[in-house]
Design an enzyme around this catalytic site. Structure first.
Site, mmCIF file in Angstrom:
data_model
loop_
_atom_site.group_PDB
_atom_site.id
_atom_site.type_symbol
_atom_site.label_atom_id
_atom_site.label_comp_id
_atom_site.label_asym_id
_atom_site.label_seq_id
_atom_site.Cartn_x
_atom_site.Cartn_y
_atom_site.Cartn_z
ATOM 1 N N ARG A 64 0.847 -1.199 0.000
ATOM 2 C CA ARG A 64 0.000 0.000 0.000
ATOM 3 C C ARG A 64 0.882 1.249 0.000
ATOM 4 O O ARG A 64 0.611 2.224 -0.664
ATOM 5 C CB ARG A 64 -0.921 0.058 1.239
ATOM 6 C CG ARG A 64 -1.697 -1.179 1.605
ATOM 7 C CD ARG A 64 -2.773 -1.578 0.604
ATOM 8 N NE ARG A 64 -3.452 -0.457 0.019
ATOM 9 C CZ ARG A 64 -3.534 -0.226 -1.286
ATOM 10 N NH1 ARG A 64 -2.996 -1.061 -2.145
ATOM 11 N NH2 ARG A 64 -4.177 0.799 -1.730
ATOM 12 N N ASP A 98 -3.383 8.056 3.594
ATOM 13 C CA ASP A 98 -2.255 8.114 2.660
ATOM 14 C C ASP A 98 -1.256 9.239 2.933
ATOM 15 O O ASP A 98 -0.184 9.278 2.326
ATOM 16 C CB ASP A 98 -2.762 8.195 1.213
ATOM 17 C CG ASP A 98 -3.692 9.381 0.976
ATOM 18 O OD1 ASP A 98 -3.624 10.374 1.726
ATOM 19 O OD2 ASP A 98 -4.503 9.311 0.024
ATOM 20 N N HIS A 113 -8.667 7.838 10.481
ATOM 21 C CA HIS A 113 -8.455 6.404 10.278
ATOM 22 C C HIS A 113 -6.982 6.001 10.393
ATOM 23 O O HIS A 113 -6.599 4.937 9.933
ATOM 24 C CB HIS A 113 -9.036 5.977 8.925
ATOM 25 C CG HIS A 113 -10.531 6.109 8.875
ATOM 26 N ND1 HIS A 113 -11.269 6.074 7.714
ATOM 27 C CD2 HIS A 113 -11.432 6.301 9.868
ATOM 28 C CE1 HIS A 113 -12.552 6.229 7.997
ATOM 29 N NE2 HIS A 113 -12.675 6.378 9.293
ATOM 30 N N CYS A 121 3.539 0.045 18.796
ATOM 31 C CA CYS A 121 3.858 -1.058 19.700
ATOM 32 C C CYS A 121 2.774 -1.097 20.770
ATOM 33 O O CYS A 121 2.382 -0.042 21.272
ATOM 34 C CB CYS A 121 5.236 -0.820 20.336
ATOM 35 S SG CYS A 121 5.563 -1.929 21.725
ATOM 36 N N CYS A 139 9.388 -3.916 17.715
ATOM 37 C CA CYS A 139 9.733 -2.791 18.586
ATOM 38 C C CYS A 139 11.191 -2.918 19.058
ATOM 39 O O CYS A 139 11.609 -3.988 19.504
ATOM 40 C CB CYS A 139 8.774 -2.762 19.773
ATOM 41 S SG CYS A 139 9.179 -1.489 20.975
ATOM 42 N N CYS A 142 11.088 -3.695 23.034
ATOM 43 C CA CYS A 142 10.599 -4.936 23.649
ATOM 44 C C CYS A 142 10.474 -6.109 22.668
ATOM 45 O O CYS A 142 10.164 -7.223 23.085
ATOM 46 C CB CYS A 142 9.250 -4.684 24.329
ATOM 47 S SG CYS A 142 7.935 -4.312 23.166
ATOM 48 N N GLY A 179 -14.974 14.667 -1.566
ATOM 49 C CA GLY A 179 -14.677 13.287 -1.937
ATOM 50 C C GLY A 179 -15.000 12.245 -0.903
ATOM 51 O O GLY A 179 -14.234 11.307 -0.693
ATOM 52 N N THR A 180 -16.142 12.420 -0.234
ATOM 53 C CA THR A 180 -16.556 11.342 0.661
ATOM 54 C C THR A 180 -18.013 11.001 0.374
ATOM 55 O O THR A 180 -18.833 11.882 0.142
ATOM 56 C CB THR A 180 -16.332 11.693 2.149
ATOM 57 O OG1 THR A 180 -16.858 10.645 2.961
ATOM 58 C CG2 THR A 180 -16.931 13.016 2.541
ATOM 59 N N ALA A 223 -12.142 17.334 -6.976
ATOM 60 C CA ALA A 223 -11.351 18.173 -6.067
ATOM 61 C C ALA A 223 -10.294 18.979 -6.829
ATOM 62 O O ALA A 223 -10.155 20.188 -6.626
ATOM 63 C CB ALA A 223 -10.686 17.285 -5.020
HETATM 64 P P1 NAD Z 1 -15.617 6.939 0.157
HETATM 65 O O1 NAD Z 1 -16.732 6.199 0.744
HETATM 66 O O2 NAD Z 1 -14.889 7.962 0.976
HETATM 67 O O3 NAD Z 1 -16.162 7.636 -1.221
HETATM 68 C C1 NAD Z 1 -15.335 8.334 -2.158
HETATM 69 C C2 NAD Z 1 -16.160 9.467 -2.738
HETATM 70 O O4 NAD Z 1 -15.302 10.275 -3.524
HETATM 71 C C3 NAD Z 1 -17.315 9.030 -3.644
HETATM 72 O O5 NAD Z 1 -18.506 9.657 -3.218
HETATM 73 C C4 NAD Z 1 -16.893 9.554 -5.033
HETATM 74 O O6 NAD Z 1 -18.014 9.998 -5.783
HETATM 75 C C5 NAD Z 1 -16.006 10.706 -4.666
HETATM 76 N N1 NAD Z 1 -14.999 11.066 -5.661
HETATM 77 C C6 NAD Z 1 -14.429 10.253 -6.594
HETATM 78 N N2 NAD Z 1 -13.500 10.948 -7.306
HETATM 79 C C7 NAD Z 1 -13.504 12.207 -6.803
HETATM 80 C C8 NAD Z 1 -12.748 13.370 -7.106
HETATM 81 N N3 NAD Z 1 -11.821 13.364 -8.055
HETATM 82 N N4 NAD Z 1 -12.981 14.504 -6.406
HETATM 83 C C9 NAD Z 1 -13.917 14.496 -5.417
HETATM 84 N N5 NAD Z 1 -14.659 13.419 -5.096
HETATM 85 C C10 NAD Z 1 -14.444 12.284 -5.769
HETATM 86 O O7 NAD Z 1 -14.511 5.956 -0.445
HETATM 87 P P2 NAD Z 1 -14.273 4.409 -0.295
HETATM 88 O O8 NAD Z 1 -13.282 4.088 -1.348
HETATM 89 O O9 NAD Z 1 -15.557 3.664 -0.229
HETATM 90 O O10 NAD Z 1 -13.532 4.349 1.127
HETATM 91 C C11 NAD Z 1 -14.071 3.952 2.337
HETATM 92 C C12 NAD Z 1 -13.115 4.380 3.457
HETATM 93 O O11 NAD Z 1 -11.721 4.090 3.199
HETATM 94 C C13 NAD Z 1 -13.143 5.862 3.680
HETATM 95 O O12 NAD Z 1 -12.883 6.112 5.020
HETATM 96 C C14 NAD Z 1 -12.004 6.338 2.855
HETATM 97 O O13 NAD Z 1 -11.597 7.631 3.128
HETATM 98 C C15 NAD Z 1 -10.957 5.279 3.120
HETATM 99 N N6 NAD Z 1 -9.996 5.225 2.009
HETATM 100 C C16 NAD Z 1 -8.829 5.933 2.095
HETATM 101 C C17 NAD Z 1 -7.978 5.981 1.013
HETATM 102 C C18 NAD Z 1 -6.723 6.801 1.104
HETATM 103 O O14 NAD Z 1 -6.132 6.932 2.148
HETATM 104 N N7 NAD Z 1 -6.344 7.402 -0.013
HETATM 105 C C19 NAD Z 1 -8.255 5.299 -0.167
HETATM 106 C C20 NAD Z 1 -9.436 4.544 -0.201
HETATM 107 C C21 NAD Z 1 -10.297 4.532 0.883
#
Ligand code: NAD
Length: 231
Positions: A64, A98, A113, A121, A139, A142, A179-180, A223
């Site tokens: 990852r 990330d 998250h 540890c 660790c 330990c 983007g959520t 975004a």
């Molecule tokens: P999520 O449920 O957070 O949904 C992602 C959303 O982003 C969707 O609604 C989608 O329409 C939207 N989206 C897609 N492209 C976009 C863009 N370019 N600009 C703005 N919005 C955009 O995502 P998931 O994949 O179902 O993840 C579930 C969980 O895992 C969440 O907590 C998420 O944040 C986490 N996760 C983290 C990462 C990372 O660290 N990069 C990657 C994948 C998932």
């Protein structure tokens, strides 16, 4: 669409999810090309899997990390980090692990998250560890296996991080969700907390979400495209 003048707000809060990193190319977890289509989370992303085979879980997380290191923050990440330099009160609350916001220069980031770039540890706390591979799987003090400091399936959120995030959300007067999909609680409840506290609430997502009607403005865009237009 009107430009936003950050000076009109005392505290701006960006609430980001996986979509924030989409234009950087960070692989998603679900959906097309998602990690959980290829790997079973039961084998790689829960405490039981870690206790069964820590090395396997750590090696998975190294993959990852390598995937994320091949990606770069995009214009939207830099708009947010630049704003933190120019505005007295900017907070990022992210669901992403990330570290892209920090790589772009943001410092005031609450990671709900956890992070791919930390290990923990059970006895000696958290260590920062940035790189393609982990410096050490155990660790130094330990010898216990170090586990990724990530909220896995079945884990509770860190209560300190939650408290700081909710305090900031209650305090902000401009709340921008990016983007959520707003389905995973408790994070999915954050926009409502901001709204009830009187913040102007804006959503950025290429598709409408269940919460879209709640927002003062819901912008259907990505975004990286819209943040440079808005600010
Ligand atoms: P999520 O449920 O957070 O949904 C992602 C959303 O982003 C969707 O609604 C989608 O329409 C939207 N989206 C897609 N492209 C976009 C863009 N370019 N600009 C703005 N919005 C955009 O995502 P998931 O994949 O179902 O993840 C579930 C969980 O895992 C969440 O907590 C998420 O944040 C986490 N996760 C983290 C990462 C990372 O660290 N990069 C990657 C994948 C998932």
């Amino acid at each position: 669409m009107q430009k936003i003048n950050p000076d009109e707000y005392k505290h701006i809060l960006f609430f980001t999810g996986a979509g924030m990193s989409a234009e950087s190319g960070v692989p998603t977890y679900r959906g097309r090309g998602g990690v959980w289509n290829e790997y079973r989370w039961e084998d790689y992303a829960c405490q039981t899997a870690f206790e069964r085979d820590p090395e396997r879980v750590l090696k998975f997380h190294e993959l990852r990390r390598q995937a994320v290191l091949e990606c770069e923050p995009h214009a939207g990440h830099y708009i947010i980090s630049d704003m933190e330099k120019r505005h007295p009160n900017v907070t990022v609350v992210t669901q992403n692990i990330d570290g892209m916001h920090q790589r772009a220069g943001s410092q005031n980031v609450e990671e709900l998250h956890g992070s791919l770039w930390r290990l923990r540890c059970p006895w000696h706390g958290v260590v920062e560890d940035v790189g393609k591979t982990y410096r050490c799987y155990t660790c130094e003090d330990c010898g216990s296996w170090l586990r990724p400091d990530i909220v896995w399936f079945g884990d509770a959120l860190d209560q300190y991080v939650m408290k700081d995030a909710v305090t900031a959300i209650r305090d902000c007067d401009l709340f921008i969700s990016i983007g959520t999909s707003a389905v995973v609680y408790p994070a999915a409840g954050f926009p409502r907390i901001a709204k009830d506290a009187g913040a102007v609430c804006i959503e950025i997502n290429p598709v409408p979400t269940e919460l879209s009607p709640m927002y003062d403005e819901s912008i259907q865009s990505t975004a990286g495209t819209i943040l440079p237009v808005l600010f």
